[in-house]
Design a protein around this motif. Structure first.
Motif, PDB file in Angstrom:
ATOM      1  N   SER A 159     -16.523 -31.551 -26.407  1.00 33.61           N
ATOM      2  CA  SER A 159     -17.072 -31.576 -27.764  1.00 33.61           C
ATOM      3  C   SER A 159     -18.151 -32.657 -27.847  1.00 33.61           C
ATOM      4  O   SER A 159     -18.069 -33.666 -27.149  1.00 33.61           O
ATOM      5  CB  SER A 159     -15.903 -31.922 -28.683  1.00 33.61           C
ATOM      6  OG  SER A 159     -16.198 -31.667 -30.006  1.00 33.61           O
ATOM      7  N   PRO A 160     -19.169 -32.462 -28.707  1.00 39.60           N
ATOM      8  CA  PRO A 160     -20.185 -33.512 -28.823  1.00 39.60           C
ATOM      9  C   PRO A 160     -19.585 -34.804 -29.367  1.00 39.60           C
ATOM     10  O   PRO A 160     -18.853 -34.774 -30.352  1.00 39.60           O
ATOM     11  CB  PRO A 160     -21.185 -32.917 -29.829  1.00 39.60           C
ATOM     12  CG  PRO A 160     -20.422 -31.870 -30.573  1.00 39.60           C
ATOM     13  CD  PRO A 160     -19.402 -31.338 -29.621  1.00 39.60           C
ATOM     14  N   MET A 161     -19.898 -35.922 -28.700  1.00 40.57           N
ATOM     15  CA  MET A 161     -19.359 -37.213 -29.159  1.00 40.57           C
ATOM     16  C   MET A 161     -20.392 -38.322 -28.985  1.00 40.57           C
ATOM     17  O   MET A 161     -20.737 -38.686 -27.861  1.00 40.57           O
ATOM     18  CB  MET A 161     -18.083 -37.558 -28.373  1.00 40.57           C
ATOM     19  CG  MET A 161     -16.863 -36.801 -28.848  1.00 40.57           C
ATOM     20  SD  MET A 161     -15.407 -37.181 -27.849  1.00 40.57           S
ATOM     21  CE  MET A 161     -15.774 -36.305 -26.343  1.00 40.57           C
TER      22      MET A 161
ATOM     23  N   CYS B 222     -23.567 -32.550 -25.088  1.00 42.15           N
ATOM     24  CA  CYS B 222     -23.962 -33.940 -25.315  1.00 42.15           C
ATOM     25  C   CYS B 222     -23.949 -34.224 -26.818  1.00 42.15           C
ATOM     26  O   CYS B 222     -24.136 -33.335 -27.642  1.00 42.15           O
ATOM     27  CB  CYS B 222     -25.360 -34.201 -24.761  1.00 42.15           C
ATOM     28  SG  CYS B 222     -25.416 -34.091 -22.964  1.00 42.15           S
ATOM     29  N   GLU B 223     -23.732 -35.475 -27.106  1.00 41.94           N
ATOM     30  CA  GLU B 223     -23.631 -35.967 -28.485  1.00 41.94           C
ATOM     31  C   GLU B 223     -24.800 -35.520 -29.365  1.00 41.94           C
ATOM     32  O   GLU B 223     -25.883 -35.196 -28.850  1.00 41.94           O
ATOM     33  CB  GLU B 223     -23.619 -37.492 -28.449  1.00 41.94           C
ATOM     34  CG  GLU B 223     -24.904 -38.097 -27.893  1.00 41.94           C
ATOM     35  CD  GLU B 223     -24.677 -39.505 -27.347  1.00 41.94           C
ATOM     36  OE1 GLU B 223     -24.278 -39.627 -26.176  1.00 41.94           O
ATOM     37  OE2 GLU B 223     -24.891 -40.479 -28.099  1.00 41.94           O
ATOM     38  N   VAL B 224     -24.593 -35.591 -30.667  1.00 34.61           N
ATOM     39  CA  VAL B 224     -25.652 -35.180 -31.599  1.00 34.61           C
ATOM     40  C   VAL B 224     -26.905 -36.023 -31.361  1.00 34.61           C
ATOM     41  O   VAL B 224     -26.839 -37.231 -31.159  1.00 34.61           O
ATOM     42  CB  VAL B 224     -25.193 -35.279 -33.073  1.00 34.61           C
ATOM     43  CG1 VAL B 224     -24.911 -36.707 -33.511  1.00 34.61           C
ATOM     44  CG2 VAL B 224     -26.223 -34.628 -33.987  1.00 34.61           C
TER      45      VAL B 224
ATOM     46  N   ALA C 141     -21.894 -29.746 -39.691  1.00 33.35           N
ATOM     47  CA  ALA C 141     -20.534 -30.151 -40.077  1.00 33.35           C
ATOM     48  C   ALA C 141     -20.511 -31.600 -40.572  1.00 33.35           C
ATOM     49  O   ALA C 141     -21.547 -32.251 -40.694  1.00 33.35           O
ATOM     50  CB  ALA C 141     -19.604 -30.003 -38.870  1.00 33.35           C
ATOM     51  N   HIS C 142     -19.313 -32.058 -40.900  1.00 31.24           N
ATOM     52  CA  HIS C 142     -18.957 -33.472 -41.066  1.00 31.24           C
ATOM     53  C   HIS C 142     -19.778 -34.237 -42.101  1.00 31.24           C
ATOM     54  O   HIS C 142     -19.978 -35.442 -41.985  1.00 31.24           O
ATOM     55  CB  HIS C 142     -19.031 -34.201 -39.703  1.00 31.24           C
ATOM     56  CG  HIS C 142     -18.174 -33.546 -38.660  1.00 31.24           C
ATOM     57  ND1 HIS C 142     -18.273 -33.814 -37.314  1.00 31.24           N
ATOM     58  CD2 HIS C 142     -17.197 -32.603 -38.761  1.00 31.24           C
ATOM     59  CE1 HIS C 142     -17.410 -33.082 -36.632  1.00 31.24           C
ATOM     60  NE2 HIS C 142     -16.742 -32.337 -37.505  1.00 31.24           N
ATOM     61  N   GLY C 143     -20.316 -33.493 -43.081  1.00 31.07           N
ATOM     62  CA  GLY C 143     -20.991 -34.180 -44.182  1.00 31.07           C
ATOM     63  C   GLY C 143     -22.397 -34.635 -43.860  1.00 31.07           C
ATOM     64  O   GLY C 143     -22.957 -35.458 -44.599  1.00 31.07           O
TER      65      GLY C 143
ATOM     66  N   PHE D 148     -12.876 -26.509 -27.998  1.00 33.33           N
ATOM     67  CA  PHE D 148     -13.568 -27.766 -27.719  1.00 33.33           C
ATOM     68  C   PHE D 148     -12.554 -28.899 -27.806  1.00 33.33           C
ATOM     69  O   PHE D 148     -11.711 -28.917 -28.710  1.00 33.33           O
ATOM     70  CB  PHE D 148     -14.698 -28.011 -28.721  1.00 33.33           C
ATOM     71  CG  PHE D 148     -15.990 -27.359 -28.320  1.00 33.33           C
ATOM     72  CD1 PHE D 148     -16.709 -27.836 -27.240  1.00 33.33           C
ATOM     73  CD2 PHE D 148     -16.470 -26.253 -29.014  1.00 33.33           C
ATOM     74  CE1 PHE D 148     -17.901 -27.239 -26.852  1.00 33.33           C
ATOM     75  CE2 PHE D 148     -17.661 -25.648 -28.641  1.00 33.33           C
ATOM     76  CZ  PHE D 148     -18.384 -26.135 -27.557  1.00 33.33           C
ATOM     77  N   VAL D 149     -12.677 -29.827 -26.862  1.00 36.06           N
ATOM     78  CA  VAL D 149     -11.803 -30.997 -26.851  1.00 36.06           C
ATOM     79  C   VAL D 149     -12.697 -32.233 -26.868  1.00 36.06           C
ATOM     80  O   VAL D 149     -13.711 -32.275 -26.157  1.00 36.06           O
ATOM     81  CB  VAL D 149     -10.880 -30.975 -25.611  1.00 36.06           C
ATOM     82  CG1 VAL D 149     -10.097 -32.283 -25.491  1.00 36.06           C
ATOM     83  CG2 VAL D 149      -9.921 -29.787 -25.678  1.00 36.06           C
ATOM     84  N   GLY D 150     -12.325 -33.211 -27.696  1.00 40.31           N
ATOM     85  CA  GLY D 150     -13.142 -34.420 -27.821  1.00 40.31           C
ATOM     86  C   GLY D 150     -12.525 -35.620 -27.138  1.00 40.31           C
ATOM     87  O   GLY D 150     -12.628 -35.791 -25.912  1.00 40.31           O
ATOM     88  N   SER D 151     -11.816 -36.445 -27.942  1.00 39.30           N
ATOM     89  CA  SER D 151     -11.367 -37.760 -27.460  1.00 39.30           C
ATOM     90  C   SER D 151     -10.602 -37.751 -26.127  1.00 39.30           C
ATOM     91  O   SER D 151     -10.805 -38.670 -25.336  1.00 39.30           O
ATOM     92  CB  SER D 151     -10.562 -38.461 -28.555  1.00 39.30           C
ATOM     93  OG  SER D 151      -9.808 -37.541 -29.292  1.00 39.30           O
TER      94      SER D 151
END
Ligand code: FMN
Length: 422
Positions: free
Chosen positions: A67-69, A100-102, A226-228, A374-377
């Motif tokens: 997941s993007p982080m 890759c991250e945002v 997403a996420h505001g 998708f998996v993140g942490s």
């Protein structure tokens, strides 16, 4: 869902040597025998999680991705050695895709001041090393592009710094309307964008997508809605109080998103995979203005029709007073499965949020309730997570050549090295 034997691309040989110069790398680098993370003995008995998947013109070896982080380690919004090590470590270890991250599409539109940007060519060139290295390892790698809107430059670090002065970002903070994310909080109230400025931002998304394909060479792009962040802010009547064509009705509130999808699609090649992450719910049932799952079920077929290949379902982030999401495996599964039901086979649907159990994810895939996870942490703690999941599901998968068990064409390599020494 039936078993579909998809042809994965052969590892790309950069020379006739078995110990090949992998494409794009300026030094000799051993090719893996097969695509990293793909099942060694693929059949209809292989767990769905380790069956390949086609997304647009891309075929990937399994159905779990990074997941993007945000890593909050950019130097002037450009790549540092840290990013190369971080994404290199992930892309050598077999996820179906690495996202890759945002990356910010415009100056001052990152989630923090130390986010990566892709609003100019230099930034895009510097990302190329990460992509080349992933490709040398047969991995598919993409990026997320976004604009943080009224939450720009406020996340991580800064919110908690004693001496951080919110006025430093005030002039750059924009949103659909002058509504603060956290009323009476430290983060300033944004200024409402003009229609001309909205049109500029749409173009910036397109230009960022073009750079990411043509300069950096990424395999896919994900639009962050997403996420505001900005697009999400427009979608929700909680943050969007406009009275023009970008506010009011559902159709008007999703207009920015749809125009960005069109612009991104127009700037990438035909068949190029475009993903969309959105928050399926604001998780605030008592707020009549909150975006909810019924809105998402209505939106999903529209974005599929518009050319989104994969809908990446997340939730929350736009309302500082939202309810707490439920805990445990698959926090947002009920949203993802409802969206999958709504789009059918018109788009792939993935879920993120505590998708942390190999067997649980595999069951969902086998039942066709979602197409991808998708998996993140967990990937931050353990870049080799896919190998642990393969073991749990009793499946052997390909390693890169330099990892134990060492399986390159060893004898041919020695012959080749000898021949070059003659
Ligand atoms: C350090 C960190 C940075 C994140 N940055 C992003 C980001 O850039 N874009 C995004 O859409 N989500 C971001 N997220 C959310 C993750 O992509 C993911 O949705 C979330 O962590 C839930 O998945 P998990 O339970 O597997 O960790 C971030 C999460 C973490 C932990």
């Amino acid at each position: 869902m039936t078993f579909e034997s998809l042809q994965l691309p052969e590892p790309a040989t950069g020379s006739s040597a078995p110990y090949s110069i992998a494409q794009g790398l300026p030094y000799e680098y051993p090719l893996p025998e097969g695509v990293v993370g793909s099942a060694l003995h693929l059949s209809d008995k292989t767990p769905k999680l380790f069956q390949p998947l086609r997304i647009g013109n891309m075929v990937i070896p399994n159905r779990v991705g990074v997941s993007p982080m945000c890593q909050y380690t950019a130097d002037k919004n450009e790549v540092t050695d840290y990013h190369k090590i971080h994404y290199g470590g992930l892309s050598t270890r077999g996820p179906g895709v690495v996202t890759c991250e945002v990356m910010a599409v415009a100056p001052n539109s990152g989630t923090s001041m130390v986010d990566l940007g892709i609003w100019n060519d230099t930034q895009a060139y510097k990302l190329k090393d990460i992509v080349n290295y992933a490709h040398a390892n047969t991995s598919k790698i993409g990026l997320q592009i976004g604009h943080a809107g009224r939450k720009a430059m406020t996340s991580a670090l800064f919110d908690f710094l004693e001496n951080w002065d919110p006025r430093a970002i005030e002039k750059d903070l924009v949103g659909p309307s002058a509504v603060a994310y956290r009323p009476n909080g430290r983060v300033p109230t944004p200024r409402a964008l003009t229609v001309d400025e909205i049109h500029t931002i749409i173009k910036q998304f397109g230009a960022a997508a073009k750079r990411s394909v043509e300069i950096s060479g990424f395999d896919f792009v994900e639009i962050h809605a997403a996420h505001g962040y900005l697009i999400n802010e427009f979608m929700s009547a909680h943050s969007n109080k406009r009275t023009d064509q970008y506010g009011g009705s559902f159709e008007n509130r999703i207009r920015l998103l749809l125009e960005i999808i069109d612009e991104v699609r127009a700037n990438v090649p035909k068949g190029y995979p475009v993903f969309l992450r959105f928050s399926a719910s604001e998780i605030h049932d008592s707020n009549p203005d909150a975006w909810n799952i019924a809105d998402s079920v209505k939106l999903a077929p529209i974005v599929a029709e518009r050319g989104i290949d994969l809908i990446d379902v997340s939730a929350g982030g736009n309302d500082s007073n939202a309810d707490r999401p439920k805990k445990g495996f698959g926090m947002f599964l009920e949203y993802a499965t409802a969206i999958k039901k709504a789009v059918g086979d018109k788009a792939l649907v993935s879920c993120v949020g505590s998708m942390h159990d190999a067997k649980g994810v595999n069951e969902l895939l086998e039942e066709g309730l979602i197409d991808f996870a998708f998996v993140g942490s967990p990937f931050l703690k353990n870049p080799g997570l896919v190998f642990d999941w393969a073991k749990e599901l009793d499946t052997e998968i390909h390693h890169i050549a330099s990892h134990w068990p060492f399986k390159p064409k060893y004898a041919e390599m020695i012959e080749y090295i000898k021949s070059t020494l003659k």
